[in-house]
Design an enzyme around this catalytic site. Structure first.
Site, PDB file in Angstrom:
ATOM      1  N   LYS A   1       0.825  -1.219   0.000  1.00  0.00           N
ATOM      2  CA  LYS A   1       0.000   0.000   0.000  1.00  0.00           C
ATOM      3  C   LYS A   1       0.849   1.254   0.000  1.00  0.00           C
ATOM      4  CE  LYS A   1      -4.390  -1.679   1.599  1.00  0.00           C
ATOM      5  NZ  LYS A   1      -5.485  -1.619   2.559  1.00  0.00           N
TER       6      LYS A   1
ATOM      7  N   LYS B   1      -5.400 -10.835  -6.817  1.00  0.00           N
ATOM      8  CA  LYS B   1      -6.596 -11.064  -5.999  1.00  0.00           C
ATOM      9  C   LYS B   1      -7.668 -10.000  -6.234  1.00  0.00           C
ATOM     10  CE  LYS B   1      -5.460  -8.437  -1.931  1.00  0.00           C
ATOM     11  NZ  LYS B   1      -5.296  -8.242  -0.525  1.00  0.00           N
TER      12      LYS B   1
ATOM     13  N   LYS C   1     -10.698  -4.395  -3.180  1.00  0.00           N
ATOM     14  CA  LYS C   1     -11.384  -3.102  -3.237  1.00  0.00           C
ATOM     15  C   LYS C   1     -10.474  -2.038  -3.824  1.00  0.00           C
ATOM     16  CE  LYS C   1     -12.263  -3.922   1.504  1.00  0.00           C
ATOM     17  NZ  LYS C   1     -13.099  -4.025   2.667  1.00  0.00           N
TER      18      LYS C   1
HETATM   19  P1  TYM Z   1     -10.367  -6.392   4.622  1.00  0.00           P
HETATM   20  O1  TYM Z   1     -11.435  -5.448   5.091  1.00  0.00           O
HETATM   21  O2  TYM Z   1      -9.462  -5.938   3.559  1.00  0.00           O
HETATM   22  O3  TYM Z   1     -11.019  -7.750   4.130  1.00  0.00           O
HETATM   23  C1  TYM Z   1     -11.961  -8.463   4.901  1.00  0.00           C
HETATM   24  C2  TYM Z   1     -11.709  -9.946   4.759  1.00  0.00           C
HETATM   25  O4  TYM Z   1     -11.806 -10.354   3.389  1.00  0.00           O
HETATM   26  C3  TYM Z   1     -10.686 -11.141   3.040  1.00  0.00           C
HETATM   27  N1  TYM Z   1     -10.399 -10.976   1.605  1.00  0.00           N
HETATM   28  C4  TYM Z   1     -10.292 -11.982   0.717  1.00  0.00           C
HETATM   29  N2  TYM Z   1     -10.414 -13.320   0.846  1.00  0.00           N
HETATM   30  C5  TYM Z   1     -10.281 -14.070  -0.265  1.00  0.00           C
HETATM   31  N3  TYM Z   1     -10.041 -13.552  -1.502  1.00  0.00           N
HETATM   32  C6  TYM Z   1      -9.909 -12.217  -1.688  1.00  0.00           C
HETATM   33  N4  TYM Z   1      -9.684 -11.729  -2.901  1.00  0.00           N
HETATM   34  C7  TYM Z   1     -10.033 -11.364  -0.548  1.00  0.00           C
HETATM   35  N5  TYM Z   1      -9.969 -10.024  -0.363  1.00  0.00           N
HETATM   36  C8  TYM Z   1     -10.188  -9.803   0.956  1.00  0.00           C
HETATM   37  C9  TYM Z   1      -9.562 -10.630   3.915  1.00  0.00           C
HETATM   38  O5  TYM Z   1      -8.534 -11.585   4.048  1.00  0.00           O
HETATM   39  C10 TYM Z   1     -10.289 -10.357   5.215  1.00  0.00           C
HETATM   40  O6  TYM Z   1     -10.379 -11.525   6.005  1.00  0.00           O
HETATM   41  N6  TYM Z   1      -6.764  -6.162   8.095  1.00  0.00           N
HETATM   42  C11 TYM Z   1      -8.090  -6.709   7.813  1.00  0.00           C
HETATM   43  C12 TYM Z   1      -9.167  -6.182   8.737  1.00  0.00           C
HETATM   44  C13 TYM Z   1      -8.952  -6.427  10.197  1.00  0.00           C
HETATM   45  C14 TYM Z   1      -8.990  -7.695  10.858  1.00  0.00           C
HETATM   46  C15 TYM Z   1      -8.790  -7.413  12.230  1.00  0.00           C
HETATM   47  C16 TYM Z   1      -9.189  -8.990  10.414  1.00  0.00           C
HETATM   48  C17 TYM Z   1      -8.706  -5.487  11.155  1.00  0.00           C
HETATM   49  N7  TYM Z   1      -8.626  -6.073  12.367  1.00  0.00           N
HETATM   50  C18 TYM Z   1      -8.769  -8.435  13.183  1.00  0.00           C
HETATM   51  C19 TYM Z   1      -9.161 -10.017  11.378  1.00  0.00           C
HETATM   52  C20 TYM Z   1      -8.954  -9.735  12.734  1.00  0.00           C
HETATM   53  C21 TYM Z   1      -8.455  -6.309   6.396  1.00  0.00           C
HETATM   54  O7  TYM Z   1      -7.858  -5.464   5.802  1.00  0.00           O
HETATM   55  O8  TYM Z   1      -9.538  -6.927   5.898  1.00  0.00           O
END
Ligand code: TYM
Length: 332
Positions: A114, A197, A200
């Site tokens: 990022k 992947k 967003k």
């Molecule tokens: P975020 O908001 O980007 O994404 C939410 C969840 O979606 C999963 N994900 C995917 N899984 C499979 N294929 C894809 N193309 C794909 N894109 C996104 C992500 O792995 C995620 O599980 N850092 C985290 C948010 C967070 C979090 C936490 C997660 C903050 N605190 C504590 C777990 C525990 C994030 O950016 O997710």
């Protein structure tokens, strides 16, 4: 044996979750509600590490709650809340920043990716400290399991390291969490560029299937998904990344095994297959989208649910934070 704790989070950074969020994470959140003590968190503070647009942040936080409920998160079974309504996340986040080394934080690939996009100098400090806040999210609830997609593996690993370090130095304080990453759907790929992947933040609108998008638009995106050389519908991630991604999506939503889908399309071409995938996706999300839109009409109801969730979350979070403070020698 006591019931296992589950915690996970999702950022309210888009008007809609995409199919990767659902298949990689939220679908498992729904499954794990049964038989576990689950905490699910809309991580609005993490969302501040990207572009901040106050009206959008508010709308997207509420829309995230509506989508999670429509996708099957039940406020009776699990605790659904907004991160910023539980101030202990920031408080434990600071302690985690004081545990983490600059070097290990610098190795986080999400930060590297990022920050590389906008130039390292303009990357914000919050983006750098993001994984320590994420560790706090998890450790506050003494979570045993963290259901996430593959891209979060490194953050969970860091969380385990920080928890272990704290426990060793200051006495048993945190449960060391395990990730819960499904092999089959941990990485859903972009429809237009199936070697990267679905995300967003990716530029490709046509490659990202948004749950809140209209059924017509999603059907169109699937029918124009990039496919591979040849014409057989077989799972082969190396040679046929596009078809393999569509097979994964079909199988995860229809519950049919990949082998049996391959069999159904023996002797048929990619066109027929894509039409079938579009049908599966559209019919799966049609009622979910309607329900989310309906839930969004009653903002007070949504806020009441979230406030009740935050109230429950604060109780658990306060207990953990008090133990951590005490073990550090912080005066009461
Ligand atoms: P975020 O908001 O980007 O994404 C939410 C969840 O979606 C999963 N994900 C995917 N899984 C499979 N294929 C894809 N193309 C794909 N894109 C996104 C992500 O792995 C995620 O599980 N850092 C985290 C948010 C967070 C979090 C936490 C997660 C903050 N605190 C504590 C777990 C525990 C994030 O950016 O997710």
């Amino acid at each position: 044996m006591s019931v296992k704790r589950v915690l996970s989070g999702i950022q309210p950074t888009s008007d809609s979750f995409h199919l990767g969020n659902y298949l990689g994470a939220v679908k498992q959140w729904v499954d794990l509600q049964d038989g576990h003590d689950a905490f699910y968190c809309i991580v609005d503070l993490h969302a501040l590490t990207g572009e901040i647009e106050p009206k959008l942040l508010r709308a997207r936080t509420l829309s995230s709650a509506a989508q999670l409920l429509a996708l099957g998160i039940s406020p009776q079974k699990s605790t659904l809340f907004v991160q910023s309504q539980v101030p202990q996340h920031n408080q434990l986040g600071w302690l985690m920043e004081c545990m983490a080394g600059f070097g290990e934080a610098s190795r986080m690939t999400q930060f590297k990716d990022k920050s590389a996009k906008g130039g390292a100098d303009s990357a914000r400090v919050g983006l750098f400290t993001y994984p320590m806040l994420q560790a706090a999210d998890i450790l506050l609830y003494q979570a045993d399991l963290v259901p996430v997609g593959e891209d979060q593996r490194q953050h969970i690993e860091l969380t385990r390291d920080l928890a272990g370090r704290f426990n060793t130095r200051f006495g048993q304080t945190f449960t060391i969490p395990d990730n819960y990453i499904l092999k089959t759907a941990a990485k859903i790929q972009d429809l237009q560029d199936p070697t990267s992947k679905m995300s967003k933040s990716s530029g490709s609108v046509a490659g990202v299937l948004e749950l809140m998008d209209t059924p017509e638009s999603n059907a169109k995106k699937i029918k124009s998904a990039a496919t591979d050389a040849g014409r057989e519908v077989i799972f082969d991630e190396k040679e046929k990344p596009g078809i393999s991604n569509l097979l994964t999506i079909h199988s995860a939503l229809s519950g049919q095994s990949i082998a049996s889908i391959e069999k159904d399309f023996e002797g048929k071409g990619y066109g027929d297959f894509k039409t079938a995938v579009a049908e599966v996706v559209v019919e799966y999300f049609r009622p979910i989208r309607s329900m989310a839109l309906e839930l969004l009409n009653d903002e007070k109801h949504l806020l009441d649910l979230l406030h009740a969730g935050a109230h429950k979350a604060r109780e658990v979070a306060a207990t953990t934070l008090a133990t951590a403070y005490e073990n550090l020698g912080i005066v009461k």
